[in-house]
Every structure is written in C-alpha cells, then in structure tokens.
Write a protein that holds these residues in place. Structure first.
Motif, PDB file in Angstrom:
ATOM      1  N   ALA A 114       0.505  -1.273   0.416  1.00  0.00           N
ATOM      2  CA  ALA A 114      -0.037  -0.315   0.271  1.00  0.00           C
ATOM      3  C   ALA A 114       0.794   0.836   0.158  1.00  0.00           C
ATOM      4  CB  ALA A 114      -0.769   0.504   0.674  1.00  0.00           C
ATOM      5  N   ARG A 115       1.889   1.139   1.508  1.00  0.00           N
ATOM      6  CA  ARG A 115       2.819   2.392   0.845  1.00  0.00           C
ATOM      7  C   ARG A 115       3.564   2.348  -0.354  1.00  0.00           C
ATOM      8  NH1 ARG A 115       8.496   1.886   0.912  1.00  0.00           N
ATOM      9  NH2 ARG A 115       8.978  -0.096   2.079  1.00  0.00           N
ATOM     10  N   GLN A 116       4.008   1.427  -1.300  1.00  0.00           N
ATOM     11  CA  GLN A 116       4.891   1.584  -2.682  1.00  0.00           C
ATOM     12  C   GLN A 116       3.814   1.827  -3.232  1.00  0.00           C
ATOM     13  OE1 GLN A 116       7.973   0.775  -2.723  1.00  0.00           O
ATOM     14  NE2 GLN A 116       7.095   1.568  -4.669  1.00  0.00           N
ATOM     15  N   TRP A 117       2.688   1.582  -3.992  1.00  0.00           N
ATOM     16  CA  TRP A 117       1.914   2.481  -4.665  1.00  0.00           C
ATOM     17  C   TRP A 117       1.140   3.791  -3.802  1.00  0.00           C
ATOM     18  CZ3 TRP A 117       1.029   1.051  -9.119  1.00  0.00           C
ATOM     19  CH2 TRP A 117       1.377  -0.886  -9.116  1.00  0.00           C
ATOM     20  N   ALA A 118       0.960   3.973  -2.956  1.00  0.00           N
ATOM     21  CA  ALA A 118       0.363   5.308  -2.246  1.00  0.00           C
ATOM     22  C   ALA A 118       2.152   6.365  -2.637  1.00  0.00           C
ATOM     23  CB  ALA A 118       0.426   5.582  -1.095  1.00  0.00           C
ATOM     24  N   LEU A 119       2.818   5.939  -2.980  1.00  0.00           N
ATOM     25  CA  LEU A 119       4.493   6.958  -3.242  1.00  0.00           C
ATOM     26  C   LEU A 119       3.829   7.154  -5.021  1.00  0.00           C
ATOM     27  CD1 LEU A 119       6.997   5.284  -1.056  1.00  0.00           C
ATOM     28  CD2 LEU A 119       5.789   7.904  -0.976  1.00  0.00           C
ATOM     29  N   THR A 120       3.712   6.209  -5.616  1.00  0.00           N
ATOM     30  CA  THR A 120       3.667   6.244  -6.841  1.00  0.00           C
ATOM     31  C   THR A 120       2.704   6.872  -7.388  1.00  0.00           C
ATOM     32  OG1 THR A 120       4.485   3.934  -6.843  1.00  0.00           O
ATOM     33  CG2 THR A 120       3.000   4.672  -8.810  1.00  0.00           C
ATOM     34  N   ALA A 121       1.539   7.110  -6.530  1.00  0.00           N
ATOM     35  CA  ALA A 121      -0.172   7.994  -6.758  1.00  0.00           C
ATOM     36  C   ALA A 121       0.588   9.724  -6.882  1.00  0.00           C
ATOM     37  CB  ALA A 121      -0.878   7.624  -6.392  1.00  0.00           C
ATOM     38  N   CYS A 122       1.638   9.538  -5.635  1.00  0.00           N
ATOM     39  CA  CYS A 122       1.387  11.205  -5.325  1.00  0.00           C
ATOM     40  C   CYS A 122       2.734  11.293  -6.574  1.00  0.00           C
ATOM     41  CB  CYS A 122       2.924  10.678  -3.628  1.00  0.00           C
ATOM     42  SG  CYS A 122       3.829  12.478  -3.827  1.00  0.00           S
ATOM     43  N   TYR A 123       3.361  11.180  -6.684  1.00  0.00           N
ATOM     44  CA  TYR A 123       4.830  11.403  -7.916  1.00  0.00           C
ATOM     45  C   TYR A 123       4.178  11.620  -8.917  1.00  0.00           C
ATOM     46  CZ  TYR A 123       7.043  12.059  -3.334  1.00  0.00           C
ATOM     47  OH  TYR A 123       7.861  12.879  -2.623  1.00  0.00           O
TER      48      TYR A 123
ATOM     49  N   ASP B 171      -3.041  14.387  -0.201  1.00  0.00           N
ATOM     50  CA  ASP B 171      -3.459  13.374  -0.005  1.00  0.00           C
ATOM     51  C   ASP B 171      -2.748  11.802  -0.108  1.00  0.00           C
ATOM     52  OD1 ASP B 171      -5.307  14.850   0.780  1.00  0.00           O
ATOM     53  OD2 ASP B 171      -6.877  14.269  -0.461  1.00  0.00           O
ATOM     54  N   ALA B 172      -2.009  11.272  -1.211  1.00  0.00           N
ATOM     55  CA  ALA B 172      -1.227   9.624  -1.323  1.00  0.00           C
ATOM     56  C   ALA B 172      -0.191   9.962  -0.744  1.00  0.00           C
ATOM     57  CB  ALA B 172      -1.137  10.272  -3.285  1.00  0.00           C
ATOM     58  N   PHE B 173       0.243  11.159  -0.774  1.00  0.00           N
ATOM     59  CA  PHE B 173       1.909  11.446  -0.002  1.00  0.00           C
ATOM     60  C   PHE B 173       1.404  11.220   1.734  1.00  0.00           C
ATOM     61  CE2 PHE B 173       5.036  13.962   3.125  1.00  0.00           C
ATOM     62  CZ  PHE B 173       5.951  12.975   2.251  1.00  0.00           C
ATOM     63  N   ALA B 174       0.772  11.418   1.967  1.00  0.00           N
ATOM     64  CA  ALA B 174       0.242  11.236   3.600  1.00  0.00           C
ATOM     65  C   ALA B 174      -0.509  10.284   4.088  1.00  0.00           C
ATOM     66  CB  ALA B 174      -1.586  12.684   4.454  1.00  0.00           C
ATOM     67  N   ALA B 175      -1.005   9.492   2.753  1.00  0.00           N
ATOM     68  CA  ALA B 175      -1.454   8.081   2.743  1.00  0.00           C
ATOM     69  C   ALA B 175      -0.243   6.776   3.477  1.00  0.00           C
ATOM     70  CB  ALA B 175      -2.136   7.708   2.029  1.00  0.00           C
ATOM     71  N   ALA B 176       0.690   7.521   2.468  1.00  0.00           N
ATOM     72  CA  ALA B 176       2.071   6.654   2.100  1.00  0.00           C
ATOM     73  C   ALA B 176       2.677   6.573   3.641  1.00  0.00           C
ATOM     74  CB  ALA B 176       3.217   7.227   0.725  1.00  0.00           C
ATOM     75  N   MET B 177       3.006   7.998   4.263  1.00  0.00           N
ATOM     76  CA  MET B 177       3.743   8.156   5.524  1.00  0.00           C
ATOM     77  C   MET B 177       2.877   7.181   6.440  1.00  0.00           C
ATOM     78  SD  MET B 177       6.396   9.814   4.700  1.00  0.00           S
ATOM     79  CE  MET B 177       5.935   8.939   3.090  1.00  0.00           C
ATOM     80  N   ARG B 178       1.570   6.768   6.484  1.00  0.00           N
ATOM     81  CA  ARG B 178       1.221   6.852   8.288  1.00  0.00           C
ATOM     82  C   ARG B 178       1.282   4.651   7.434  1.00  0.00           C
ATOM     83  NH1 ARG B 178      -3.385   9.537   5.409  1.00  0.00           N
ATOM     84  NH2 ARG B 178      -4.286   8.100   5.063  1.00  0.00           N
ATOM     85  N   TRP B 179       0.658   4.081   6.515  1.00  0.00           N
ATOM     86  CA  TRP B 179       1.772   3.228   5.871  1.00  0.00           C
ATOM     87  C   TRP B 179       3.280   2.572   6.094  1.00  0.00           C
ATOM     88  CZ3 TRP B 179      -1.836   4.317   1.277  1.00  0.00           C
ATOM     89  CH2 TRP B 179      -3.365   3.298   1.901  1.00  0.00           C
ATOM     90  N   TRP B 180       3.565   3.846   5.961  1.00  0.00           N
ATOM     91  CA  TRP B 180       5.285   3.035   6.252  1.00  0.00           C
ATOM     92  C   TRP B 180       5.592   4.077   7.721  1.00  0.00           C
ATOM     93  CZ3 TRP B 180       8.606   6.572   2.185  1.00  0.00           C
ATOM     94  CH2 TRP B 180      10.496   5.785   2.340  1.00  0.00           C
ATOM     95  N   ASP B 181       4.548   4.318   8.583  1.00  0.00           N
ATOM     96  CA  ASP B 181       4.560   4.784   9.812  1.00  0.00           C
ATOM     97  C   ASP B 181       6.154   5.271   9.747  1.00  0.00           C
ATOM     98  OD1 ASP B 181       3.627   4.581  12.427  1.00  0.00           O
ATOM     99  OD2 ASP B 181       5.839   3.325  13.501  1.00  0.00           O
ATOM    100  N   ALA B 182       6.110   5.982   9.631  1.00  0.00           N
ATOM    101  CA  ALA B 182       7.548   7.522   8.917  1.00  0.00           C
ATOM    102  C   ALA B 182       7.075   8.806   9.968  1.00  0.00           C
ATOM    103  CB  ALA B 182       7.599   7.740   7.530  1.00  0.00           C
TER     104      ALA B 182
END
Length: 402
Positions: A84-93, A118-129
């Motif tokens: 999920a994190r990988q796809w969210a980062l793909t969506a963001c960029y 929104d995609a960046f925020a989702a990626a950070m949540r799934w990454w626990d960044a």
C-alpha cells in the motif's frame, strides 16, 4: 512544430523526449523512481506517448496515479501495508509529474495537487514514517511544510530549500527520506513562490532569508535538541540559502547545488527561451502560439504565477530590479557545492568565484563535480539523487562526527 530552446539549460544526456524541458522532468522522475521503487511504471507511461504534447503527458501520468490509488486502497484494506505504501508513493509522484506541465489557473491543477498531498499522507501513515505536516507562520499567513523528526535525541537537522520548480513533496525525495535513513531531522517547507504557497498569496520575495528564518524558528520549536543546522539549497535555493547563510548565524553548514550569489545575472544569461519571448503573456499565447511550443508556454505561465504577475517578462524585469547580490564576505560557514555537467555556464562561473572567495578567506569549502559518466549530469543531480545524497551525508558525517 519544432521545440523551443529550453527555458533553462539543465542536462546534457537525452533520455526519452526531444523536448529538453520535458526530458529533464522525465530524468527527475527516474531519480525519484530509483529511490522509491523502480522505473517500470515511468517507462510504461513514456512508451505510450507520441511526441511531446503536455496533454498526453498529463493523461498518461494521471492515469498511472488513478491506477496506483486503486491498488493502494486494495492493498491497505487487505492489510498489505508495504505494498500500500509503495502504490501510494507511486500515486503521489505520478500526480506530481502531471502537475509539472499544468497551468496553475485551471481546475485540474488544484484537484491533482490535493490528490498528490493525500497520497503522500497515506504513504507516510502506511510507512509509519516520522513525518508530520506542519504550517510555518509567516507574514500573517503560513507556509506549508513537512517535519522529519526522529525523536528527542540531540541530533543535527537539515533545512532543505528548493527553487522555482519544487514543492515540499520534492524536498522529501531530495533529502527528507535520506535524512531519516541517516539519523538527521529535516524540515521541508514551501517558501513564498514555491509549491502551493502562491495559492495563499505568498509569491517570491527578494529577501528570501526572512521566510527561511521563520522556518528555522519552527525547527527549533519542534526539535529544541538540534545540535547543528544545515542549509541545503538546490537550483534557485542555491541563492536563497546564500542569503540565509549571510544573514542567520544559526546555520552551521551550507550545501548548495549550486551556489548563486547574483540571481539577476542568472536571469539575464541563463533563461534563454524566456527572454526570447516578447510582450505580455496574452500576446505570447495568441500571436506567438506558432513559434513557441506549449511546454515553454506552460512553464512561463507557472513562473509568472509564482512571481505574482500575469506576465513572465514583466515579472522577470522586476526580479532584475529588486534582486541584490549576496555579499560573499558574509559567507563564512563550511560549504559543500555540487555541480553537474548539464548546468549553464553562469552557474559554473558563480560556483568558481564563490569557491575561490571562500577558500581565499580560509573558509572550508568542498566542490564535487558530476559528469555524464556518473549518471548525474542533470541540474541538481536529479537523475541520480541517491549518489548526490551519498556525497552529502559522507561530507556531513565527517564535518559533525558520524
């Protein structure tokens, strides 16, 4: 129609597109892909394009963003957080890629900017960044940013400053992710004129050291145990950070790709295509539509917006009137300067002079030059961000003690 000359000389090695501005953006996307998950989707989109029409570019990358968002949602619902994190980062960029060739006065610009965030925020949540969205108070408004804060342990921090084409999401791939991986905190903020700051009425100002000072204020509020502060500027950020180093004693080290002390001279000599387009923007769009390609027209419209004007030519004339050279005698912090072979001649001239001036006064200064053989010949090393980051953190670890 034959492509116009590039708005700014930014790379030597053509990768996919004949239009140099568009090919430069693609090389930057490859640099991001190297950091965040591979190049396959990028080439899949590029291979479906014919020529260099911005509409095809936007359609291709925004279709990728739609697909990536669906995949992220499905993976997240199934508990596959890594995917999920990988796809969210793909969506963001992918959203970010389309925005590079979108006029800021159309509805799609606002829509895809929000979806990118929104995609960046989702990626950070799934990454626990350790990344949080912040607002930096400035001139009765606020500047949007991200804070990368690992913990309460005393550690150095990097204040990353972009140029005329960057958003805070770009600053994350330039240094935010690498800072996290190397044990540094970082603050990544859209300064006036950058990212979505112009939507808040905050356009470029001649004294950019003032908003940078506000960013440093916020950094010390959020991370009071900060041991050292690094100002890292890329592109126009090489000028903004030079201003900050000359004015703010809280900065302990300076990294620039490349250093700029006279931005007005850069405008005069390096913005080739822009200076060959006369008159107001309306005339550019109507009378010159057959002589200037659409990529250049979109770029100039965006730069005018970031400068708070309707017409790029008028705005650039105001830059020449207001911008003042930085006093080289006030630059006295240890410095690392990064230079790519694809940069313009004026940037190299200012690099050489700044380096000589610092070294002549006993200020520690290191210059790293990147060529075609390094795979990092593009402006600000965007086609090899990983290599540039390795150089930066080796230098910082030696300077501060790993």
């Amino acid at each position: 129609m034959r492509a116009s000359p590039p708005v700014l000389a930014r790379h030597k090695t053509r990768i996919r597109f004949r239009n140099p501005d568009l090919d430069f953006v693609f090389s930057y996307l490859l640099g991001i892909g190297d950091l965040l998950g591979g190049h396959g989707p990028l080439f899949a989109v590029a291979n479906r394009m014919r020529g260099a029409r911005p509409s095809d570019w936007r359609e291709g990358f925004w279709a990728l963003a739609d697909h990536a968002e669906r995949c992220a949602a499905e993976a997240g619902a199934a508990g596959r957080t890594e995917e999920a994190r990988q796809w969210a980062l793909t969506a963001c960029y992918a959203h970010r890629a389309g925005l590079h060739l979108t006029r800021p006065d159309v509805a799609a610009f606002t829509e895809h900017w929000q979806r990118m965030e929104d995609a960046f925020a989702a990626a950070m949540r799934w990454w626990d960044a350790p990344v949080t969205a912040i607002e930096v108070p400035y001139d009765g408004a606020s500047l949007p940013g991200y804070l990368v804060r690992l913990d309460d342990t005393p550690r150095p921090a990097i204040c990353m400053v972009g140029g005329g084409d960057t958003s805070r999401e770009d600053l994350f791939v330039f240094i935010g992710l690498a800072a996290w991986q190397h044990g540094y905190n970082a603050i990544l903020v859209d300064l006036p004129g950058q990212g979505k700051a112009p939507t808040r009425g905050l356009t470029f100002v001649p004294d950019m050291h003032r908003p940078i000072a506000a960013v440093l204020d916020r950094l010390h509020e959020e991370a009071p145990a900060t041991t050292h502060v690094v100002a890292y500027g890329v592109s126009g950020g090489g000028y903004f950070t030079a201003q900050a180093v000359a004015a703010d004693p809280r900065i302990d080290a300076w990294v620039a790709a490349t250093p700029i002390y006279d931005v007005a001279q850069v405008f005069r000599t390096e913005l080739g295509a822009a200076w060959r387009v006369p008159g107001r923007l309306q005339r550019l769009l109507l009378a010159l539509a057959g002589g200037v390609d659409e990529v250049t027209r979109i770029n100039l419209a965006r730069y005018a917006w970031q400068l708070g004007a309707d017409d790029f030519g008028a705005a650039a004339t105001e830059v020449l009137r207001q911008a003042r050279p930085v006093d080289l005698d006030r630059l006295d912090r240890p410095a690392l300067f990064l230079y790519s072979a694809g940069e313009g001649a004026e940037l190299e001239r200012q690099l050489v002079r700044t380096t000589a001036h610092l070294a002549g006064r006993g200020v520690p200064v290191t210059v790293r030059r990147f060529g075609v053989a390094d795979g990092a010949d593009a402006h600000c090393q965007v086609n090899s961000l990983r290599l540039a980051q390795a150089v930066v953190f080796d230098w910082l670890d030696e300077l501060f003690g790993a």
